[in-house]
Design a protein around this motif. Structure first.
Motif, mmCIF file in Angstrom:
data_model
loop_
_atom_site.group_PDB
_atom_site.id
_atom_site.type_symbol
_atom_site.label_atom_id
_atom_site.label_comp_id
_atom_site.label_asym_id
_atom_site.label_seq_id
_atom_site.Cartn_x
_atom_site.Cartn_y
_atom_site.Cartn_z
ATOM 1 N N VAL A 105 -2.014 -3.395 -9.599
ATOM 2 C CA VAL A 105 -3.001 -2.397 -10.036
ATOM 3 C C VAL A 105 -4.083 -2.221 -8.981
ATOM 4 O O VAL A 105 -4.489 -1.088 -8.667
ATOM 5 N N GLN A 106 -4.545 -3.325 -8.423
ATOM 6 C CA GLN A 106 -5.567 -3.238 -7.380
ATOM 7 C C GLN A 106 -5.065 -2.442 -6.179
ATOM 8 O O GLN A 106 -5.790 -1.620 -5.602
ATOM 9 N N LEU A 107 -3.800 -2.661 -5.827
ATOM 10 C CA LEU A 107 -3.221 -1.923 -4.696
ATOM 11 C C LEU A 107 -3.057 -0.442 -5.030
ATOM 12 O O LEU A 107 -3.320 0.422 -4.182
ATOM 13 N N ILE A 108 -2.620 -0.156 -6.251
ATOM 14 C CA ILE A 108 -2.448 1.240 -6.650
ATOM 15 C C ILE A 108 -3.768 1.987 -6.569
ATOM 16 O O ILE A 108 -3.823 3.179 -6.225
ATOM 17 N N ASN A 109 -4.847 1.296 -6.863
ATOM 18 C CA ASN A 109 -6.175 1.926 -6.816
ATOM 19 C C ASN A 109 -6.687 2.144 -5.399
ATOM 20 O O ASN A 109 -7.634 2.904 -5.187
ATOM 21 N N THR A 110 -6.066 1.481 -4.416
ATOM 22 C CA THR A 110 -6.612 1.546 -3.050
ATOM 23 C C THR A 110 -5.635 2.105 -2.015
ATOM 24 O O THR A 110 -6.075 2.577 -0.968
#
Length: 501
Positions: free
Chosen positions: A142-147
């Motif tokens: 999720v953190q990667l998807i956001n960035t």
């Protein structure tokens, strides 16, 4: 000794699973149970025991993540090192307070996203992500998807989340947020598809899909949203209402087809869905649309009078169900036809339906012995191998073509066919190993490696393959084959084969 011979509680020292004094080669007389599938659950249970000191668990995790096998390196790590690491990733689901848990999960995510470097182990990385501590894995994704900005990497992150995040609110919310913020058509379509995998019954996911149906200017994205609603909106009034409204307003036949398909999945016994399908059946001028509407009406209300009438009046499709008659007709074609395309189709079909049929086998053998067309002989051999497993004459014909044909394309087809029908056949394996070892043609070498990966299962044959590979400059197909070997061969035997002089 097998896992069932005694209770997990009888094992105090993890040296029983992995020799503590291992460095980078097998220790004689010691067993490496970490690589034996039957011991996996016992090892995981060991990590879950409360009477094992935390320090011992941490030491075992450390040994697993840093395992060196002393064999071929793939992007800085041996293949048994990866297997050991994946076991550590599964272990942290039992060892909840592991100090290295976050780093282990993040490493799996990094390997997954770096597809071009780690594609040989990509499938096992995916499995490891499914088996590790899912909350940590989802948080990292999720953190990667956001960035992330790069589309390809973002695609991988989305599909990875799709595989482990079913029903998870954090995962669903992250995808909805991406849907709200991204202007990229391909990303939006991928997210819409993933919501159809993750969001079963989730009101937020359903609302997001309905919004896409109502607002998107791209028909392909709308069709995907309709399809996704058909996967997650069972019985949901908002979903059914949105689809019915679209059915009443859209003039796009392909949109109507997809709506009918999805309504048939989520509108069972729903009057609104039933009425909409009846109206579509009565009013559409498109024959296929009416057929689809009738078929789906039978799914949502099997006793509806129009569904009953449609079943009663529909002419059955002419499908040949009598294999014996079909085989007889195909054999007749082989004996009489002089048209190459007809022969090719007959051979292919016999390879599908003629399993174990003595007459079909005899007819293909006859054609194999008489045909002078090399391409036809390959096709006949493969069909023969499909319906008569391990047929020696089929395999011999392919080996002969590899040895004698002057046509490189024929040799390529023959190598591929050996990979389809030569399972555990010593002659086929020996020939492919020789090609792997001796061929100067890079493409031939790659095909031999790929075919060997399909047909080699015994440790003896795997050992021959490993010995041949170590003498060659390795490429991606070779690494794929080595990874396959490393997953099916005990570590000490693989080490011995790799270092065999």
């Amino acid at each position: 000794m097998q896992p069932g011979d005694f209770a997990t509680t009888a094992i105090d020292n993890w040296d029983f699973f992995l020799p503590k004094n291992h460095k980078n080669q097998p220790i004689e007389t010691q067993q490496y149970r970490i690589f034996e599938p039957q011991w996996k659950q016992t090892i995981l249970s060991w990590f879950g025991r409360e009477n094992v000191p935390k320090e011992e668990k941490e030491a075992f995790i450390q040994a697993l993540v840093n395992f060196e096998d002393g064999c071929v390196q793939y992007e800085g790590k041996g293949f048994y090192g990866y297997r050991s690491y994946f076991l550590a990733a599964a272990a942290i689901t039992k060892f909840k307070d592991c100090e290295k848990a976050d780093k282990i999960v993040q490493q799996l995510v990094n390997w997954k996203l770096d597809y071009y470097r780690f594609n040989s182990i990509e499938e096992q990385v995916t499995i490891a992500l499914q088996e590790t501590e899912r909350t940590k894995a989802m948080d990292a994704l999720v953190q990667l998807i956001n960035t992330l900005q790069q589309n390809f990497t973002l695609f991988i992150a989305i599909t990875s989340l799709e595989k482990i995040g079913a029903g998870n609110e954090t995962a669903i919310s992250a995808l909805i947020q991406l849907l709200d913020t991204s202007d990229d058509k391909d990303i939006r379509r991928r997210v819409v598809k993933s919501l159809g995998k993750l969001g079963s019954g989730d009101e937020k996911a359903i609302s997001a899909l309905v919004n896409i149906i109502n607002t998107s200017e791209h028909d392909d994205i709308r069709k995907q949203a309709i399809a996704s609603l058909g996967e997650i909106g069972s019985g949901n009034e908002q979903a059914i209402s949105a689809l019915v409204q679209l059915l009443n307003t859209s003039e796009n036949e392909s949109i109507c087809w997809q709506v009918a398909e999805s309504l048939g999945k989520i509108g069972i016994d729903n009057e609104t869905a039933i009425d909409a399908l009846v109206e579509l059946l009565d009013t559409s001028r498109n024959k296929y649309t009416r057929l689809l509407a009738g078929y789906r009406l039978g799914k949502v209300d099997n006793e509806h009078e129009k569904a009953i009438i449609l079943r009663a009046t529909k002419k059955p499709e002419k499908i040949e169900t009598d294999n014996e008659k079909a085989i007889s007709d195909l054999i007749q074609l082989l004996a009489t036809s002089e048209d190459e395309d007809t022969l090719s189709q007959a051979v292919y079909r016999l390879g599908e339906i003629g399993t174990g049929d003595e007459k079909a086998i005899a007819a293909l053998l006859q054609l194999l012995n008489t045909s002078e067309n090399e391409s036809m002989r390959i096709q006949v051999a493969e069909s023969l191998g499909n319906i008569d497993t391990g047929n020696e004459k089929a395999i011999s014909a392919l080996l002969q073509l590899i040895d004698t044909s002057e046509n490189d394309e024929i040799i390529v087809y023959a190598i591929e066919s050996l990979g389809n029908i030569g399972m555990n056949n010593e002659k086929a394996i020996s020939a492919l190993v020789q090609l792997l070892d001796k061929s100067q043609n890079e493409y031939t070498h790659k095909l031999a490696a790929k075919s060997l990966g399909k047909i080699v299962t015994s440790n003896k044959d795997i050992s021959l393959v490993v010995q041949a590979l170590r003498r060659y400059k390795l490429d991606s197909e070779d690494y794929d084959l080595i990874w396959n070997c490393a997953q099916n061969m005990p570590y000490p035997e693989f080490y011995q084969a790799w270092h065999h002089s």
